[in-house]
Design a protein around this motif. Structure first.
Motif, PDB file in Angstrom:
ATOM      1  N   LEU A 183       0.742  -1.309  -0.189  1.00  0.00           N
ATOM      2  CA  LEU A 183      -0.156   0.027   0.040  1.00  0.00           C
ATOM      3  C   LEU A 183       0.752   1.264  -0.245  1.00  0.00           C
ATOM      4  O   LEU A 183       0.544   2.155  -0.854  1.00  0.00           O
ATOM      5  N   VAL A 184       1.844   1.178   0.766  1.00  0.00           N
ATOM      6  CA  VAL A 184       2.711   2.172   1.061  1.00  0.00           C
ATOM      7  C   VAL A 184       3.484   2.605  -0.398  1.00  0.00           C
ATOM      8  O   VAL A 184       3.739   3.663  -0.983  1.00  0.00           O
ATOM      9  N   ARG A 185       3.980   1.580  -0.966  1.00  0.00           N
ATOM     10  CA  ARG A 185       4.581   1.518  -2.293  1.00  0.00           C
ATOM     11  C   ARG A 185       3.840   2.051  -3.364  1.00  0.00           C
ATOM     12  O   ARG A 185       4.177   2.991  -4.233  1.00  0.00           O
ATOM     13  N   LYS A 186       2.721   1.577  -3.338  1.00  0.00           N
ATOM     14  CA  LYS A 186       1.687   2.122  -4.424  1.00  0.00           C
ATOM     15  C   LYS A 186       1.523   3.579  -4.153  1.00  0.00           C
ATOM     16  O   LYS A 186       1.463   4.443  -4.922  1.00  0.00           O
ATOM     17  N   ALA A 187       1.304   3.887  -2.811  1.00  0.00           N
ATOM     18  CA  ALA A 187       0.689   5.494  -2.794  1.00  0.00           C
ATOM     19  C   ALA A 187       1.870   6.248  -2.909  1.00  0.00           C
ATOM     20  O   ALA A 187       1.644   7.467  -3.547  1.00  0.00           O
ATOM     21  N   PHE A 188       3.101   6.240  -2.518  1.00  0.00           N
ATOM     22  CA  PHE A 188       4.161   6.795  -2.696  1.00  0.00           C
ATOM     23  C   PHE A 188       4.731   6.971  -3.942  1.00  0.00           C
ATOM     24  O   PHE A 188       4.889   8.207  -4.689  1.00  0.00           O
ATOM     25  N   THR A 189       4.783   5.881  -4.691  1.00  0.00           N
ATOM     26  CA  THR A 189       5.439   5.739  -6.267  1.00  0.00           C
ATOM     27  C   THR A 189       4.314   6.308  -7.012  1.00  0.00           C
ATOM     28  O   THR A 189       4.807   7.388  -7.847  1.00  0.00           O
ATOM     29  N   ASN A 190       3.220   6.428  -6.797  1.00  0.00           N
ATOM     30  CA  ASN A 190       2.002   6.784  -7.869  1.00  0.00           C
ATOM     31  C   ASN A 190       2.300   8.591  -7.536  1.00  0.00           C
ATOM     32  O   ASN A 190       2.129   9.208  -8.469  1.00  0.00           O
ATOM     33  N   ALA A 191       2.242   8.992  -6.376  1.00  0.00           N
ATOM     34  CA  ALA A 191       2.489  10.247  -6.064  1.00  0.00           C
ATOM     35  C   ALA A 191       3.758  10.973  -6.811  1.00  0.00           C
ATOM     36  O   ALA A 191       3.680  11.982  -7.510  1.00  0.00           O
ATOM     37  N   LEU A 192       4.981  10.162  -6.658  1.00  0.00           N
ATOM     38  CA  LEU A 192       6.244  10.624  -7.175  1.00  0.00           C
ATOM     39  C   LEU A 192       5.981  10.691  -8.887  1.00  0.00           C
ATOM     40  O   LEU A 192       6.601  11.563  -9.639  1.00  0.00           O
ATOM     41  N   GLU A 193       5.291   9.618  -9.334  1.00  0.00           N
ATOM     42  CA  GLU A 193       5.030   9.570 -10.674  1.00  0.00           C
ATOM     43  C   GLU A 193       4.012  10.346 -11.442  1.00  0.00           C
ATOM     44  O   GLU A 193       3.768  10.203 -12.579  1.00  0.00           O
ATOM     45  N   TYR A 201      -4.390   8.395   0.427  1.00  0.00           N
ATOM     46  CA  TYR A 201      -3.783   9.531   1.630  1.00  0.00           C
ATOM     47  C   TYR A 201      -4.933  10.041   2.297  1.00  0.00           C
ATOM     48  O   TYR A 201      -5.909  10.420   1.617  1.00  0.00           O
ATOM     49  N   ALA A 202      -4.917   9.989   3.546  1.00  0.00           N
ATOM     50  CA  ALA A 202      -5.996  10.873   4.156  1.00  0.00           C
ATOM     51  C   ALA A 202      -5.694  12.252   3.966  1.00  0.00           C
ATOM     52  O   ALA A 202      -4.951  12.788   3.569  1.00  0.00           O
ATOM     53  N   ALA A 203      -6.954  12.891   3.666  1.00  0.00           N
ATOM     54  CA  ALA A 203      -7.037  14.522   3.336  1.00  0.00           C
ATOM     55  C   ALA A 203      -6.143  15.342   4.116  1.00  0.00           C
ATOM     56  O   ALA A 203      -5.607  16.223   3.724  1.00  0.00           O
ATOM     57  N   VAL A 281      -3.713   4.163   8.652  1.00  0.00           N
ATOM     58  CA  VAL A 281      -5.166   3.865   9.435  1.00  0.00           C
ATOM     59  C   VAL A 281      -6.148   3.414   8.312  1.00  0.00           C
ATOM     60  O   VAL A 281      -6.413   4.482   7.405  1.00  0.00           O
ATOM     61  N   GLU A 282      -6.729   2.260   8.490  1.00  0.00           N
ATOM     62  CA  GLU A 282      -8.006   1.971   7.611  1.00  0.00           C
ATOM     63  C   GLU A 282      -7.513   2.312   6.049  1.00  0.00           C
ATOM     64  O   GLU A 282      -8.355   2.649   5.602  1.00  0.00           O
ATOM     65  N   GLY A 283      -6.132   1.936   5.630  1.00  0.00           N
ATOM     66  CA  GLY A 283      -6.090   1.633   4.386  1.00  0.00           C
ATOM     67  C   GLY A 283      -5.828   2.899   3.874  1.00  0.00           C
ATOM     68  O   GLY A 283      -5.339   3.141   2.696  1.00  0.00           O
TER      69      GLY A 283
END
Length: 311
Positions: A183-193, A201-203, A281-283
């Motif tokens: 989940l972290v890999r997807k969230a952070f990589t997608n943000a970078l790219e 990401y929580a608001a 927290v909660e995905g």
């Protein structure tokens, strides 16, 4: 014959968190600061990997610590968190995030004493066999230190030397992927790219982009990533190591990740390391701490804009 290294309890430590936090305080904090312990817990062959170039051996750790204490005699560190993996039999990997403060009364490589206070953060990823740190990756941002002392980007570059083309040291082992890590890999990589997914990401996600740059809001993540792509173009993002701890009564899921980011700057290809801690927290990512060397990028002609807004 191959033997597995002994664990930590045989040396009087109650596991990896007790080990890394206790030796950190015993070595570097007053009132009982003891630099001689570095020779006990670091080996002559221990490599500490930084974008500024590798440090090798306990003696250079001692020398660098003496230099830091001449600048900041009131140096004091507080450990914010330690994420870990491993076992007594195989050894441990620890990711320790800490904050230290000090007052510049001794002068730095940037110039004479300013009398200014500094707050600095770093994340150290250590491989521990027996009671010895055998290898370490250090995420730290000396340009943030220079800014707090009143020096400019150009002042910091002129006062320091870095490799002409940084190449990040890669671990010699594989890591086990987990759902939390993915989940972290997807969230952070997608943000970078440039494929930011608001649902990951929580608001009100809180991000420490640097010791002196902390912002709330998912918009700040987008702004930082957009600035990074503006100076490095098409990015390649690789995870070199990752491990996590489950939620507890007091803390959410915590994930430590060692990243390698590559792109193209004004002087050619650029590669730099970034170590992060993420809370889930909660995905969703609710908080993240990013430790990387802005000064290494500055030596490549890159002035990375830090987010100025929260949204």
């Amino acid at each position: 014959m191959t033997t597995t290294p002994p664990g930590l309890r045989a040396y009087g430590f109650d596991g990896p968190v007790d080990y890394i936090e206790r030796i950190t305080y015993d070595i570097w904090n007053l009132p009982h600061r003891d630099l001689e312990l570095i020779r006990k817990y670091y080996a002559p062959s221990t490599a500490i990997h930084l974008d500024a170039g590798d440090l090798v051996g306990d003696e250079i750790v001692i020398a660098n610590t003496h230099a830091r204490l001449r600048t900041y005699p009131d140096f004091h560190g507080v450990i914010d968190d330690t994420i870990w993996t491993g076992s007594e039999e195989e050894g441990y990997r620890t990711s320790m995030r800490w904050t230290w403060t000090g007052t510049d009364t001794g002068g730095t490589v940037y110039g004479p004493a300013t009398g200014r206070p500094v707050t600095f953060t770093a994340i150290a990823n250590c491989i521990v066999h027996g009671e010895v740190i055998v290898e370490e990756w250090l995420g730290a941002n000396p340009l943030a230190q220079a800014r707090q002392l009143g020096y400019s980007h150009e002042d910091a570059v002129q006062a320091t030397e870095y490799p002409s083309a940084t190449r990040v040291a890669r671990p010699s082992f594989d890591f086990t992927r987990t759902a939390e890590g993915d989940l972290v890999r997807k969230a952070f990589t997608n943000a970078l790219e440039g494929r930011f997914e608001s649902g990951l990401y929580a608001a009100d996600c809180a991000t420490a982009f640097a010791p002196d740059v902390q912002r709330d809001g998912a918009g700040a993540v987008v702004e930082w990533a957009t600035g990074l792509r503006a100076v490095l173009g098409l990015l390649t993002v690789t995870v070199d190591d990752q491990y996590s701890l489950p939620a507890s009564d007091k803390l959410p899921v915590r994930v430590a990740t060692q990243w390698r980011i590559a792109g193209t700057g004004p002087k050619g290809p650029v590669e730099f390391s970034l170590i992060s801690h993420h809370h889930l927290v909660e995905g969703r990512v609710t908080a993240q701490w990013l430790a990387y060397d802005e000064l290494a990028l500055a030596h490549q002609g890159i002035a990375l804009p830090q987010p100025a807004t929260a949204a």
